[in-house]
Design an enzyme around this catalytic site. Sequence first.
Site, PDB file in Angstrom:
ATOM      1  N   THR A  28       0.817  -1.216   0.000  1.00  0.00           N
ATOM      2  CA  THR A  28       0.000   0.000   0.000  1.00  0.00           C
ATOM      3  C   THR A  28       0.847   1.262   0.000  1.00  0.00           C
ATOM      4  O   THR A  28       2.030   1.246   0.316  1.00  0.00           O
ATOM      5  CB  THR A  28      -0.939   0.017   1.222  1.00  0.00           C
ATOM      6  OG1 THR A  28      -0.160   0.047   2.423  1.00  0.00           O
ATOM      7  CG2 THR A  28      -1.842  -1.207   1.244  1.00  0.00           C
ATOM      8  N   ASP A  29       0.192   2.366  -0.353  1.00  0.00           N
ATOM      9  CA  ASP A  29       0.863   3.660  -0.295  1.00  0.00           C
ATOM     10  C   ASP A  29       0.342   4.440   0.921  1.00  0.00           C
ATOM     11  O   ASP A  29      -0.364   3.886   1.763  1.00  0.00           O
ATOM     12  CB  ASP A  29       0.685   4.438  -1.606  1.00  0.00           C
ATOM     13  CG  ASP A  29      -0.775   4.752  -1.927  1.00  0.00           C
ATOM     14  OD1 ASP A  29      -1.641   4.672  -1.024  1.00  0.00           O
ATOM     15  OD2 ASP A  29      -1.060   5.080  -3.090  1.00  0.00           O
ATOM     16  N   PHE A  30       0.671   5.701   1.007  1.00  0.00           N
ATOM     17  CA  PHE A  30       0.305   6.501   2.181  1.00  0.00           C
ATOM     18  C   PHE A  30      -1.202   6.614   2.380  1.00  0.00           C
ATOM     19  O   PHE A  30      -1.674   6.870   3.480  1.00  0.00           O
ATOM     20  CB  PHE A  30       0.922   7.911   2.092  1.00  0.00           C
ATOM     21  CG  PHE A  30       0.308   8.758   1.011  1.00  0.00           C
ATOM     22  CD1 PHE A  30      -0.738   9.615   1.295  1.00  0.00           C
ATOM     23  CD2 PHE A  30       0.776   8.684  -0.299  1.00  0.00           C
ATOM     24  CE1 PHE A  30      -1.314  10.391   0.302  1.00  0.00           C
ATOM     25  CE2 PHE A  30       0.207   9.455  -1.295  1.00  0.00           C
ATOM     26  CZ  PHE A  30      -0.838  10.307  -1.001  1.00  0.00           C
ATOM     27  N   SER A  31      -1.984   6.364   1.318  1.00  0.00           N
ATOM     28  CA  SER A  31      -3.440   6.484   1.425  1.00  0.00           C
ATOM     29  C   SER A  31      -4.087   5.219   1.987  1.00  0.00           C
ATOM     30  O   SER A  31      -5.278   5.218   2.285  1.00  0.00           O
ATOM     31  CB  SER A  31      -4.037   6.785   0.050  1.00  0.00           C
ATOM     32  OG  SER A  31      -3.916   5.644  -0.789  1.00  0.00           O
ATOM     33  N   LEU A  33      -4.261   2.509   0.167  1.00  0.00           N
ATOM     34  CA  LEU A  33      -4.676   1.742  -1.005  1.00  0.00           C
ATOM     35  C   LEU A  33      -3.459   1.061  -1.618  1.00  0.00           C
ATOM     36  O   LEU A  33      -2.326   1.504  -1.444  1.00  0.00           O
ATOM     37  CB  LEU A  33      -5.307   2.676  -2.048  1.00  0.00           C
ATOM     38  CG  LEU A  33      -6.508   3.500  -1.579  1.00  0.00           C
ATOM     39  CD1 LEU A  33      -6.956   4.455  -2.675  1.00  0.00           C
ATOM     40  CD2 LEU A  33      -7.643   2.594  -1.141  1.00  0.00           C
TER      41      LEU A  33
END
Length: 146
Positions: A28-31, A33
Amino acid sequence: MDDSRISLSGDLIEHGHRLTQRVYYEDTDFSGLVYHARYLHFLERGRTDYLRCLGCEQSALLTADEEGLVFVVHRMEIDFKSPARMDDVLTISTLTEKAGGAKMVLNQEIRRGETLLVAAKVIIAVINAKGRPRRLPDTIAEKFLK
């Protein structure tokens, strides 16, 4: 859950393969997602385990004959439909559209349950150990078309 029924390499289905994978924090990324490039990893795992389940491990194909046999992605069309999140359980399906000559065409999907997240069409070039095009042997093409 009875894990004895789950194959780490997935399962062969009619004209293809199905693999189950979990989304981890690293995907995942910082969001929160799944980062878009990580879907390429999931798709690659699906293709690699499809080969493995067919009895065509890539390392063995390279040295199977004097010419060698290698699969490389030539082109990929990918549609991102909906995001995946950490802890989602994904199903990566790989279906053979064409296998013959010096290429294969595979259609792949990543789903969370019934929800389509990613659809991809992958054109695979068949080359020899020196990087030159070669024909896919009929015995291997037949395995992809079952």
